[in-house]
Design an enzyme around this catalytic site. Structure first.
Site, PDB file in Angstrom:
ATOM      1  N   LYS A  48       0.828  -1.206   0.000  1.00  0.00           N
ATOM      2  CA  LYS A  48       0.000   0.000   0.000  1.00  0.00           C
ATOM      3  C   LYS A  48       0.864   1.259   0.000  1.00  0.00           C
ATOM      4  O   LYS A  48       1.877   1.329   0.685  1.00  0.00           O
ATOM      5  CB  LYS A  48      -0.891  -0.016   1.249  1.00  0.00           C
ATOM      6  N   GLY A  97       6.397   0.514   6.024  1.00  0.00           N
ATOM      7  CA  GLY A  97       7.294  -0.407   5.317  1.00  0.00           C
ATOM      8  C   GLY A  97       7.412  -0.087   3.844  1.00  0.00           C
ATOM      9  O   GLY A  97       8.493  -0.155   3.256  1.00  0.00           O
ATOM     10  N   CYS A  98       6.296   0.263   3.235  1.00  0.00           N
ATOM     11  CA  CYS A  98       6.293   0.578   1.801  1.00  0.00           C
ATOM     12  C   CYS A  98       7.060   1.862   1.528  1.00  0.00           C
ATOM     13  O   CYS A  98       7.743   1.974   0.499  1.00  0.00           O
ATOM     14  CB  CYS A  98       4.859   0.668   1.288  1.00  0.00           C
ATOM     15  N   THR A  99       6.985   2.801   2.429  1.00  0.00           N
ATOM     16  CA  THR A  99       7.735   4.049   2.282  1.00  0.00           C
ATOM     17  C   THR A  99       9.230   3.785   2.422  1.00  0.00           C
ATOM     18  O   THR A  99      10.032   4.291   1.628  1.00  0.00           O
ATOM     19  CB  THR A  99       7.257   5.093   3.305  1.00  0.00           C
ATOM     20  N   ALA A 130      10.335   2.110  -0.828  1.00  0.00           N
ATOM     21  CA  ALA A 130      10.326   3.063  -1.947  1.00  0.00           C
ATOM     22  C   ALA A 130      11.473   4.059  -1.830  1.00  0.00           C
ATOM     23  O   ALA A 130      12.124   4.381  -2.834  1.00  0.00           O
ATOM     24  CB  ALA A 130       8.982   3.785  -2.005  1.00  0.00           C
TER      25      ALA A 130
END
Length: 173
Positions: free
Chosen positions: A46, A51-53, A56
């Site tokens: 998402k 974690g995704c940030t 990325a």
């Protein structure tokens, strides 16, 4: 929820399943359009979550190194192009983010799975990365990624795969 067992992660050496998805600007992207160059195709749950940030931003910080290796990063998750554009702008992400709103591409790559959180079961994207070579074949797979340090793992694998590919005669199918 029987669909998750039918979705297998493609094998290393197999052709990466082709797809068409809108990017963060609404432009349609196809994996087949990347032939001739390396693609780091990473699936994440998402936009704009911790974690995704982290993941990325690591890819953002390694983007120049990826470019030096003739590789481009493409991130895929289920939220729409608008969410991708906001995520990209907020963190200065210089690479393509793709909106797989119906999770069909995640299914084809075997990363649309049943997940558990606080005793609740739901379907979602398993964080995974696929290194796709210039011929469109999957050179390396990370089926369960930890965000911290992952970009460095991908760069090391990319270096190794490029050496191997240069030493191997071209495969024709």
């Amino acid at each position: 929820m029987s669909t998750e067992s039918a979705n297998q992660i493609p094998a290393e050496g197999s052709m990466g399943p082709d797809f068409e998805l809108p990017d963060d600007t609404g432009v349609t992207r196809r994996l087949s359009d990347r032939r001739g160059t390396w693609t780091v195709l990473y699936f994440y749950p998402k936009d704009d979550t911790p974690g995704c940030t982290t993941q990325a931003c690591e890819f953002r910080d390694a983007n120049a190194q990826m470019g030096e290796r003739d590789a481009e990063v493409w991130g895929v998750s289920v939220l729409d192009s608008g969410s991708k554009a906001a995520f990209k702008a907020k963190f200065g992400l210089p690479f393509v983010l793709l909106a797989d709103e119906d999770h069909s591409v995640a299914e084809r790559y075997g990363v649309w799975v049943e997940k558990q959180n606080y005793g609740r079961s739901y379907m979602g994207i398993q964080r995974a990365t696929f290194l796709v070579d210039p011929d469109g074949r999957i050179a390396r797979i990370w089926p369960k990624v930890k965000p911290e340090g992952h970009a460095a793992q991908v760069i090391a694998a990319l270096d190794e795969a490029r050496v191997t590919q240069a030493a191997t005669p071209a495969k024709r199918t």
